[in-house]
Write a protein that holds these residues in place. Structure first.
Motif, short mmCIF file in Angstrom:
data_model
loop_
_atom_site.label_atom_id
_atom_site.label_comp_id
_atom_site.label_asym_id
_atom_site.label_seq_id
_atom_site.Cartn_x
_atom_site.Cartn_y
_atom_site.Cartn_z
N ALA A 1 0.86 -1.19 0.00
CA ALA A 1 0.00 0.00 0.00
C ALA A 1 0.89 1.23 0.00
O ALA A 1 1.76 1.36 0.86
CB ALA A 1 -0.92 0.00 1.22
N ARG A 2 0.68 2.12 -0.98
CA ARG A 2 1.49 3.32 -1.11
C ARG A 2 0.59 4.55 -1.06
O ARG A 2 -0.62 4.46 -1.28
CB ARG A 2 2.27 3.28 -2.43
CG ARG A 2 3.09 2.01 -2.60
CD ARG A 2 3.90 2.00 -3.87
NE ARG A 2 3.10 2.24 -5.07
CZ ARG A 2 3.44 1.81 -6.28
NH1 ARG A 2 4.56 1.12 -6.45
NH2 ARG A 2 2.68 2.07 -7.31
N GLU B 1 0.13 6.94 -3.06
CA GLU B 1 -0.57 7.27 -4.31
C GLU B 1 -1.62 6.25 -4.70
O GLU B 1 -2.31 6.40 -5.72
CB GLU B 1 0.44 7.42 -5.46
CG GLU B 1 1.22 6.15 -5.78
CD GLU B 1 2.52 6.04 -4.98
OE1 GLU B 1 3.42 5.31 -5.45
OE2 GLU B 1 2.63 6.67 -3.90
N ASP B 2 -1.80 5.19 -3.91
CA ASP B 2 -2.74 4.13 -4.25
C ASP B 2 -4.18 4.50 -3.92
O ASP B 2 -4.46 5.26 -3.00
CB ASP B 2 -2.39 2.84 -3.50
CG ASP B 2 -1.29 2.05 -4.17
OD1 ASP B 2 -1.23 2.06 -5.41
OD2 ASP B 2 -0.49 1.43 -3.44
N ARG B 3 -5.07 3.91 -4.70
CA ARG B 3 -6.49 3.84 -4.36
C ARG B 3 -6.78 2.38 -4.07
O ARG B 3 -6.79 1.54 -4.98
CB ARG B 3 -7.38 4.35 -5.50
CG ARG B 3 -8.87 4.28 -5.20
CD ARG B 3 -9.69 4.78 -6.38
NE ARG B 3 -11.12 4.75 -6.10
CZ ARG B 3 -12.07 5.08 -6.98
NH1 ARG B 3 -11.71 5.49 -8.19
NH2 ARG B 3 -13.34 5.01 -6.66
N VAL B 4 -6.97 2.06 -2.80
CA VAL B 4 -7.11 0.66 -2.36
C VAL B 4 -8.58 0.31 -2.26
O VAL B 4 -9.32 0.88 -1.44
CB VAL B 4 -6.40 0.45 -1.01
CG1 VAL B 4 -6.53 -1.00 -0.57
CG2 VAL B 4 -4.92 0.85 -1.12
N ALA C 1 -3.30 0.62 4.36
CA ALA C 1 -3.71 1.75 3.52
C ALA C 1 -3.77 3.04 4.33
O ALA C 1 -3.37 4.11 3.85
CB ALA C 1 -5.07 1.46 2.89
N ALA D 1 -3.01 6.25 1.81
CA ALA D 1 -3.66 5.95 0.53
C ALA D 1 -5.14 6.32 0.58
O ALA D 1 -5.70 6.60 1.64
CB ALA D 1 -3.50 4.46 0.21
N THR E 1 -6.02 1.20 -7.92
CA THR E 1 -4.71 0.62 -8.19
C THR E 1 -4.47 -0.70 -7.46
O THR E 1 -3.65 -1.51 -7.90
CB THR E 1 -3.59 1.61 -7.80
OG1 THR E 1 -3.70 1.88 -6.39
CG2 THR E 1 -3.69 2.90 -8.58
N VAL E 2 -5.15 -0.91 -6.34
CA VAL E 2 -4.99 -2.14 -5.57
C VAL E 2 -6.38 -2.69 -5.28
O VAL E 2 -7.25 -1.98 -4.78
CB VAL E 2 -4.24 -1.88 -4.24
CG1 VAL E 2 -4.15 -3.17 -3.42
CG2 VAL E 2 -2.84 -1.34 -4.51
N ARG F 1 -2.48 -2.27 -10.29
CA ARG F 1 -1.10 -2.79 -10.22
C ARG F 1 -1.00 -4.03 -9.33
O ARG F 1 -0.01 -4.76 -9.41
CB ARG F 1 -0.15 -1.72 -9.69
CG ARG F 1 -0.31 -1.37 -8.22
CD ARG F 1 0.76 -0.41 -7.73
NE ARG F 1 0.66 -0.14 -6.31
CZ ARG F 1 1.25 -0.89 -5.37
NH1 ARG F 1 1.97 -1.93 -5.71
NH2 ARG F 1 1.11 -0.59 -4.09
N ARG F 2 -2.00 -4.28 -8.50
CA ARG F 2 -1.91 -5.43 -7.60
C ARG F 2 -3.30 -5.95 -7.27
O ARG F 2 -4.23 -5.16 -7.01
CB ARG F 2 -1.20 -5.03 -6.31
CG ARG F 2 -0.95 -6.19 -5.35
CD ARG F 2 -0.23 -5.71 -4.09
NE ARG F 2 1.06 -5.15 -4.39
CZ ARG F 2 2.18 -5.87 -4.52
NH1 ARG F 2 2.14 -7.18 -4.42
NH2 ARG F 2 3.33 -5.27 -4.76
#
Length: 265
Positions: free
Chosen positions: A180-181, A183-186, A204, A209, A231-232, A259-260
């Motif tokens: 979890a970063r 810039e992510d949307r989890v 998150a 995130a 993104t996740v 991405r994941r």
């Protein structure tokens, strides 16, 4: 990470207050909602180390409720949203909880604090024999302890206490591992009361995130959010297979930012 719990991690000053943070809410708006709810809980007598049930659908309001209970130092008992009433009563008695914060997007404030009716498993009221037969719950929890319900795969579901530090440390591990970063949307279409979901939610929140919880069976909503740039995706194998079949049948282009994908139990 100087935060002591998930609420402090979520509200820390180094995060952009105007960035998306929880569903459609910016961090500024979400922090304001949590602060207001925490003030209402204190006014209703919720005190540090008091165990309070938390129950509701997979929506941002559930996360707001968790953060508000953490902010006042209460010990959230994460009740499965689909738990039968008799089992919910047993879990509340076992944990020594007298009331439940029920989250609901239809409520004026997104959540309502309801007293435990004290009913027994046969539907009567009062202490009853159910309380005597219940498994012992966590004793004298520290403020902010999160109480999880085990899966019950090997018998009657039991309660598992997690200290606020252990929950936060798990989130730090997820973040440091790059799962979890900031810039992510989890996207979290899985029961938030489960330990697997709590770990990802913590990761998150620690990362800063954008957390997007949706109901597990809302396949259309999940699909739309993936096309909009999630993104996740954190899910279970069954839903992952459904989404893969849906994409194959609709001949969609690849999800633009994904991405994941994590499919856990």
């Amino acid at each position: 990470m100087n935060a002591a719990n998930l609420w402090e991690a979520f509200a820390r000053a180094d995060l952009d207050p105007d960035a998306p943070a929880l569903g459609d809410l910016s961090r500024r708006a979400a922090v304001g909602r949590v602060t207001e709810l925490a003030e209402r809980l204190r006014a209703q007598g919720v005190r540090p180390a008091e165990t309070v049930g938390l129950q509701g659908p997979n929506q941002p309001e559930w996360v707001l409720g968790l953060l508000a209970l953490t902010a006042v130092g209460a010990c959230p008992l994460l009740l499965p949203a689909d738990s039968p009433p008799a089992e919910t009563r047993r879990l509340l008695r076992t944990a020594g909880a007298r009331r439940t914060l029920v989250t609901d997007p239809g409520e004026a404030h997104g959540a309502v604090l309801r007293p435990h009716d004290g009913g027994t498993d046969d539907g009567s009221t009062g202490a009853g024999t159910g309380a005597v037969d219940a498994d012992p719950g966590p004793s004298a929890p520290d403020p902010g302890t999160v109480v999880l319900v085990s899966s019950g795969s090997t018998g009657t579901p039991k309660l598992v206490a997690r200290s606020p530090r252990s929950v936060l440390d798990e989130g730090v591990r997820y973040h440091h591992a790059g799962l979890a970063r900031r810039e992510d949307r989890v996207l979290l279409p899985l029961p938030l009361s489960h330990a697997y979901a709590l770990g990802w939610l913590a990761g998150a929140l620690v990362a800063g995130a954008h957390v997007d919880p949706v109901p597990p069976r809302a396949v259309g909503s999940v699909h739309s959010r993936l096309r909009e740039g999630a993104t996740v995706l954190v899910t279970v194998p069954g839903l992952a297979r459904v989404l893969a079949r849906r994409r194959a049948l609709t001949d969609d282009a690849p999800f633009p930012a994904l991405r994941r994908v994590m499919a856990g139990a």
